[in-house]
Design a protein around this motif. Structure first.
Motif, PDB file in Angstrom:
ATOM      1  N   ALA A 172      31.615  93.406  15.597  1.00 30.80           N
ATOM      2  CA  ALA A 172      32.690  93.699  16.552  1.00 30.80           C
ATOM      3  C   ALA A 172      32.228  94.726  17.579  1.00 30.80           C
ATOM      4  O   ALA A 172      32.527  94.611  18.770  1.00 30.80           O
ATOM      5  CB  ALA A 172      33.922  94.209  15.811  1.00 30.80           C
ATOM      6  N   ARG A 173      31.472  95.725  17.130  1.00 30.57           N
ATOM      7  CA  ARG A 173      30.949  96.733  18.058  1.00 30.57           C
ATOM      8  C   ARG A 173      29.990  96.094  19.048  1.00 30.57           C
ATOM      9  O   ARG A 173      29.965  96.443  20.236  1.00 30.57           O
ATOM     10  CB  ARG A 173      30.226  97.827  17.261  1.00 30.57           C
ATOM     11  CG  ARG A 173      29.648  98.944  18.124  1.00 30.57           C
ATOM     12  CD  ARG A 173      30.729  99.836  18.649  1.00 30.57           C
ATOM     13  NE  ARG A 173      30.194 100.830  19.567  1.00 30.57           N
ATOM     14  CZ  ARG A 173      30.077 100.682  20.873  1.00 30.57           C
ATOM     15  NH1 ARG A 173      30.467  99.544  21.444  1.00 30.57           N
ATOM     16  NH2 ARG A 173      29.595 101.644  21.630  1.00 30.57           N
ATOM     17  N   LEU A 174      29.210  95.146  18.577  1.00 38.44           N
ATOM     18  CA  LEU A 174      28.260  94.470  19.448  1.00 38.44           C
ATOM     19  C   LEU A 174      28.986  93.656  20.515  1.00 38.44           C
ATOM     20  O   LEU A 174      28.595  93.654  21.684  1.00 38.44           O
ATOM     21  CB  LEU A 174      27.355  93.568  18.611  1.00 38.44           C
ATOM     22  CG  LEU A 174      26.140  92.964  19.305  1.00 38.44           C
ATOM     23  CD1 LEU A 174      25.193  94.061  19.777  1.00 38.44           C
ATOM     24  CD2 LEU A 174      25.407  92.013  18.368  1.00 38.44           C
ATOM     25  N   VAL A 175      30.057  92.976  20.109  1.00 42.84           N
ATOM     26  CA  VAL A 175      30.847  92.209  21.079  1.00 42.84           C
ATOM     27  C   VAL A 175      31.350  93.124  22.186  1.00 42.84           C
ATOM     28  O   VAL A 175      31.258  92.815  23.376  1.00 42.84           O
ATOM     29  CB  VAL A 175      32.039  91.512  20.397  1.00 42.84           C
ATOM     30  CG1 VAL A 175      32.929  90.844  21.440  1.00 42.84           C
ATOM     31  CG2 VAL A 175      31.560  90.477  19.397  1.00 42.84           C
ATOM     32  N   SER A 176      31.878  94.289  21.796  1.00 48.56           N
ATOM     33  CA  SER A 176      32.431  95.218  22.777  1.00 48.56           C
ATOM     34  C   SER A 176      31.364  95.748  23.725  1.00 48.56           C
ATOM     35  O   SER A 176      31.657  96.079  24.876  1.00 48.56           O
ATOM     36  CB  SER A 176      33.105  96.400  22.061  1.00 48.56           C
ATOM     37  OG  SER A 176      34.216  95.961  21.312  1.00 48.56           O
ATOM     38  N   LEU A 177      30.138  95.791  23.255  1.00 47.71           N
ATOM     39  CA  LEU A 177      29.066  96.373  24.061  1.00 47.71           C
ATOM     40  C   LEU A 177      28.382  95.352  24.970  1.00 47.71           C
ATOM     41  O   LEU A 177      28.120  95.639  26.144  1.00 47.71           O
ATOM     42  CB  LEU A 177      28.018  97.020  23.150  1.00 47.71           C
ATOM     43  CG  LEU A 177      26.822  97.664  23.844  1.00 47.71           C
ATOM     44  CD1 LEU A 177      27.276  98.849  24.693  1.00 47.71           C
ATOM     45  CD2 LEU A 177      25.792  98.122  22.823  1.00 47.71           C
ATOM     46  N   VAL A 178      28.120  94.150  24.448  1.00 48.39           N
ATOM     47  CA  VAL A 178      27.254  93.231  25.202  1.00 48.39           C
ATOM     48  C   VAL A 178      28.010  92.116  25.931  1.00 48.39           C
ATOM     49  O   VAL A 178      27.424  91.411  26.759  1.00 48.39           O
ATOM     50  CB  VAL A 178      26.179  92.610  24.280  1.00 48.39           C
ATOM     51  CG1 VAL A 178      25.369  93.701  23.618  1.00 48.39           C
ATOM     52  CG2 VAL A 178      26.796  91.684  23.239  1.00 48.39           C
ATOM     53  N   HIS A 179      29.273  91.911  25.607  1.00 46.19           N
ATOM     54  CA  HIS A 179      30.140  90.969  26.327  1.00 46.19           C
ATOM     55  C   HIS A 179      29.514  89.588  26.505  1.00 46.19           C
ATOM     56  O   HIS A 179      29.395  88.837  25.551  1.00 46.19           O
ATOM     57  CB  HIS A 179      30.517  91.550  27.698  1.00 46.19           C
ATOM     58  CG  HIS A 179      30.949  92.967  27.634  1.00 46.19           C
ATOM     59  ND1 HIS A 179      30.300  93.969  28.304  1.00 46.19           N
ATOM     60  CD2 HIS A 179      31.948  93.564  26.951  1.00 46.19           C
ATOM     61  CE1 HIS A 179      30.886  95.127  28.053  1.00 46.19           C
ATOM     62  NE2 HIS A 179      31.889  94.913  27.237  1.00 46.19           N
ATOM     63  N   SER A 180      29.111  89.270  27.740  1.00 48.41           N
ATOM     64  CA  SER A 180      28.661  87.910  28.050  1.00 48.41           C
ATOM     65  C   SER A 180      27.456  87.498  27.234  1.00 48.41           C
ATOM     66  O   SER A 180      27.289  86.310  26.911  1.00 48.41           O
ATOM     67  CB  SER A 180      28.335  87.794  29.542  1.00 48.41           C
ATOM     68  OG  SER A 180      27.264  88.647  29.892  1.00 48.41           O
ATOM     69  N   ARG A 181      26.586  88.443  26.863  1.00 48.30           N
ATOM     70  CA  ARG A 181      25.383  88.082  26.125  1.00 48.30           C
ATOM     71  C   ARG A 181      25.707  87.652  24.702  1.00 48.30           C
ATOM     72  O   ARG A 181      24.885  87.018  24.044  1.00 48.30           O
ATOM     73  CB  ARG A 181      24.387  89.247  26.141  1.00 48.30           C
ATOM     74  CG  ARG A 181      23.822  89.498  27.530  1.00 48.30           C
ATOM     75  CD  ARG A 181      22.843  90.650  27.562  1.00 48.30           C
ATOM     76  NE  ARG A 181      23.468  91.938  27.359  1.00 48.30           N
ATOM     77  CZ  ARG A 181      24.108  92.618  28.297  1.00 48.30           C
ATOM     78  NH1 ARG A 181      24.196  92.117  29.519  1.00 48.30           N
ATOM     79  NH2 ARG A 181      24.648  93.787  28.049  1.00 48.30           N
ATOM     80  N   PHE A 182      26.930  88.009  24.232  1.00 47.94           N
ATOM     81  CA  PHE A 182      27.311  87.609  22.880  1.00 47.94           C
ATOM     82  C   PHE A 182      27.603  86.114  22.810  1.00 47.94           C
ATOM     83  O   PHE A 182      27.502  85.517  21.746  1.00 47.94           O
ATOM     84  CB  PHE A 182      28.544  88.403  22.425  1.00 47.94           C
ATOM     85  CG  PHE A 182      28.843  88.262  20.955  1.00 47.94           C
ATOM     86  CD1 PHE A 182      28.251  89.116  20.041  1.00 47.94           C
ATOM     87  CD2 PHE A 182      29.693  87.271  20.487  1.00 47.94           C
ATOM     88  CE1 PHE A 182      28.510  88.988  18.680  1.00 47.94           C
ATOM     89  CE2 PHE A 182      29.961  87.133  19.138  1.00 47.94           C
ATOM     90  CZ  PHE A 182      29.366  87.992  18.237  1.00 47.94           C
ATOM     91  N   SER A 193      27.360  93.922   9.434  1.00 48.57           N
ATOM     92  CA  SER A 193      28.717  93.863   8.916  1.00 48.57           C
ATOM     93  C   SER A 193      29.671  93.411  10.016  1.00 48.57           C
ATOM     94  O   SER A 193      29.312  93.411  11.200  1.00 48.57           O
ATOM     95  CB  SER A 193      29.147  95.243   8.408  1.00 48.57           C
ATOM     96  OG  SER A 193      29.230  96.164   9.496  1.00 48.57           O
ATOM     97  N   ARG A 194      30.886  93.057   9.628  1.00 49.11           N
ATOM     98  CA  ARG A 194      31.849  92.631  10.638  1.00 49.11           C
ATOM     99  C   ARG A 194      32.182  93.746  11.627  1.00 49.11           C
ATOM    100  O   ARG A 194      32.259  93.493  12.834  1.00 49.11           O
ATOM    101  CB  ARG A 194      33.109  92.093   9.951  1.00 49.11           C
ATOM    102  CG  ARG A 194      32.874  90.736   9.321  1.00 49.11           C
ATOM    103  CD  ARG A 194      34.062  90.222   8.566  1.00 49.11           C
ATOM    104  NE  ARG A 194      35.195  89.935   9.433  1.00 49.11           N
ATOM    105  CZ  ARG A 194      36.270  89.264   9.036  1.00 49.11           C
ATOM    106  NH1 ARG A 194      36.350  88.816   7.796  1.00 49.11           N
ATOM    107  NH2 ARG A 194      37.260  89.034   9.866  1.00 49.11           N
ATOM    108  N   LEU A 225      24.347  86.526  12.857  1.00 46.74           N
ATOM    109  CA  LEU A 225      24.244  87.993  12.798  1.00 46.74           C
ATOM    110  C   LEU A 225      24.564  88.505  11.409  1.00 46.74           C
ATOM    111  O   LEU A 225      23.938  89.460  10.921  1.00 46.74           O
ATOM    112  CB  LEU A 225      25.185  88.615  13.834  1.00 46.74           C
ATOM    113  CG  LEU A 225      24.838  88.325  15.303  1.00 46.74           C
ATOM    114  CD1 LEU A 225      25.910  88.907  16.222  1.00 46.74           C
ATOM    115  CD2 LEU A 225      23.467  88.877  15.664  1.00 46.74           C
ATOM    116  N   ALA A 226      25.541  87.882  10.766  1.00 47.41           N
ATOM    117  CA  ALA A 226      25.853  88.263   9.384  1.00 47.41           C
ATOM    118  C   ALA A 226      24.657  87.983   8.487  1.00 47.41           C
ATOM    119  O   ALA A 226      24.365  88.748   7.557  1.00 47.41           O
ATOM    120  CB  ALA A 226      27.088  87.506   8.900  1.00 47.41           C
TER     121      ALA A 226
END
Length: 386
Positions: free
Chosen positions: A130-140, A125-126, A119-120
């Motif tokens: 981090a926002r993506l992790v909070s939003l997509v959870h298992s798909r990350f 950006s980091r 992704l980087a």
């Protein structure tokens, strides 16, 4: 139990590097090698979720059922440290774990770190990661997220636009790109829609791109059936209007417009080609607006059919207040030009106030106050109708 996690987190947070997470790989490996942790007999998963992850006891009880196989805090500690290194707060990490307990079982070196590096490499950006992790959870915790983002980012134009869409269209990162999403996008492009139009459609109709191609083709056919040709500026709106309406519901709404408004078949076609979203408006709301325009304003049904945007506007918040102002100005011979009611209703608020309120501060000092009151649904006594 938590010494390893605290040591890793402190090293991560004290690191001055803001580039991708490759230093984190080495940090985790070194820390694990320096302080190996052996499996703990009788590892209390529920207590760990409360004490280390910050979950409430009910959340921990629910989540622990999916983590009964854990017998050591080693892997969860590494995952929590990794999330902290990305910049997730304790509360954010707790939210991720509560929604996807198996995130604690993801391999940092095998899965999470390569995903972050990928992704980087796409320019995220980091904080965005981090926002993506909070939003997509298992798909990350699936490596397929990287090629999917590689496709979606150019389509949506920006990471922010993609986030907006994925908040509503949660299937974006789980649907098959080659079999589902790409054929739909290609077909919509062939219909004359630009990528920005497809993006807006996806946000307004979150299920659109996740449907079978045959269903999307049927939606386009129904939009064309309203008399809106492909490639026209209204075509995107027409697709949005009919996307999840059956032929039967559309036919029922058309019959309603003909019977209630007295419109001919041709007038219904004209109205829906100019204002397709009439199909999604409440029958009661449409009827009240139409009756006011006919009985109070004096407009003819055919006139409204050729200017159906009238029926989009709020009766209490726009149509009535502007009707009151225009009638007041005309009856008191204050207008310096002949304003049509269509012009008065469709102009932006600032323009209307500038042209129909401000010039009369001296001759009608209460007009601005009365207009504001009328927009609140009140009928001011200072409106002088003769």
């Amino acid at each position: 139990m938590l010494h390893l996690r605290h040591r890793i987190v402190s090293h991560i947070l004290s690191s001055s590097s803001t580039s991708a997470i490759s230093p984190l790989h080495r940090l985790l490996s070194a820390a694990a090698a320096a302080a190996p942790i052996s499996p703990t007999q009788g590892f209390a998963v529920e207590d760990y979720l409360v004490d280390a992850c910050g979950l409430t006891r009910p959340q921990a009880l629910k989540a622990s059922k999916k983590l009964s196989h854990l017998n050591s805090p080693a892997k969860p500690d590494a995952v929590l440290a990794f999330l902290a290194g990305l910049g997730l707060s304790g509360a954010d990490a707790a939210a991720v774990v509560a929604k996807d307990p198996l995130f604690l079982c993801a391999g940092v070196e095998r899965t999470l770190a390569p995903v972050v590096d990928g992704l980087a490499g796409l320019g995220l950006s980091r904080p965005e990661i981090a926002r993506l992790v909070s939003l997509v959870h298992s798909r990350f915790r699936r490596r397929s997220i990287v090629p999917k983002l590689e496709y979606y980012l150019p389509l949506f134009g920006s990471f922010h636009s993609f986030l907006r869409a994925s908040q509503r269209a949660c299937y974006l990162l789980s649907s098959d790109l080659d079999k589902v999403v790409k054929p739909n996008v290609m077909f919509l492009r062939e219909c004359g829609l630009a990528d920005c139009d497809i993006t807006k459609l996806c946000i307004s109709e979150p299920r659109l791109l996740g449907n079978k191609l045959e269903r999307v083709q049927a939606m386009v056919a129904r939009a064309e059936g309203l008399g809106v040709p492909r490639g026209s500026g209204m075509f995107k709106v027409a697709i949005q209007a009919v996307a999840f309406l059956s032929e039967e519901k559309i036919a029922n709404k058309v019959d309603y417009l003909k019977k209630t408004f007295g419109w001919s078949d041709a007038e219904v076609v004209v109205a829906l080609s100019m204002a397709p979203m009439l199909l999604n408006r409440s029958k009661d709301i449409l009827q009240r607006r139409f009756e006011f325009l006919v009985s109070e304003v004096g407009l003819q049904p055919g006139y409204i059919a050729h200017r159906p945007v009238f029926l989009y506007y709020s009766l209490e918040g726009r149509i009535k207040p502007r009707c009151y102002v225009l009638k007041f100005l005309k009856e008191n011979r204050l207008l310096d030009r002949d304003w049509s009611f269509y012009t008065a209703v469709t102009r932006p608020e600032k323009y209307f106030i500038k042209k129909c309120i401000c010039p009369y501060k001296e001759s009608a000092p209460h007009l601005a106050e009365d207009y504001v009151a009328a927009c609140r649904g009140e009928m001011p006594s200072n409106f002088r109708f003769t």
